[in-house]
Design a protein around this motif. Structure first.
Motif, short mmCIF file in Angstrom:
data_model
loop_
_atom_site.label_atom_id
_atom_site.label_comp_id
_atom_site.label_asym_id
_atom_site.label_seq_id
_atom_site.Cartn_x
_atom_site.Cartn_y
_atom_site.Cartn_z
N THR A 158 61.88 33.35 39.99
CA THR A 158 60.74 32.45 40.07
C THR A 158 59.57 32.99 39.26
N SER A 159 58.80 32.05 38.76
CA SER A 159 57.57 32.35 38.06
C SER A 159 56.58 31.27 38.48
N GLY A 160 55.74 31.61 39.43
CA GLY A 160 54.88 30.59 40.02
C GLY A 160 55.74 29.62 40.80
N LYS A 161 55.64 28.34 40.49
CA LYS A 161 56.46 27.32 41.16
C LYS A 161 57.75 27.03 40.41
N VAL A 195 64.37 26.08 32.66
CA VAL A 195 63.24 26.26 33.55
C VAL A 195 63.13 25.02 34.42
N ILE A 196 63.39 25.19 35.71
CA ILE A 196 63.24 24.08 36.64
C ILE A 196 61.77 24.03 37.05
N VAL A 197 61.10 23.01 36.59
CA VAL A 197 59.67 22.86 36.78
C VAL A 197 59.36 22.33 38.18
N ASP A 198 60.22 21.45 38.67
CA ASP A 198 60.00 20.80 39.97
C ASP A 198 61.25 20.97 40.83
#
Length: 70
Positions: free
Chosen positions: A6-9, A54-57
């Motif tokens: 994870t990186s932030g959300k 990168v899964i943003v959501d």
């Protein structure tokens, strides 16, 4: 989430496989994998950065996956 960091959300997955490899593993064509990744990117659920997905959501992707599981 055990397959990435994870990186932030965001959830970052190091994709050391090609779209063809992923398709073979899932029983899909490379074209289907490419189209699906593009669709997910266009609705803002993920982005591709080199060999990283990168899964943003994460919650949105889970919601979509749950909707397709029914």
């Amino acid at each position: 989430q055990s397959h990435g960091r994870t990186s932030g959300k965001e959830l970052i997955i190091e994709a050391r496989v090609t779209q063809s490899d992923l398709g073979n593993h899932l029983g899909l064509t490379r074209e289907t994998v490419s189209r699906t990744l593009g669709d997910l990117r266009s609705v803002g659920l993920l982005k591709l950065q080199g060999q990283k997905i990168v899964i943003v959501d994460v919650d949105g992707l889970k919601l979509l996956a749950g909707a397709h599981a029914d």
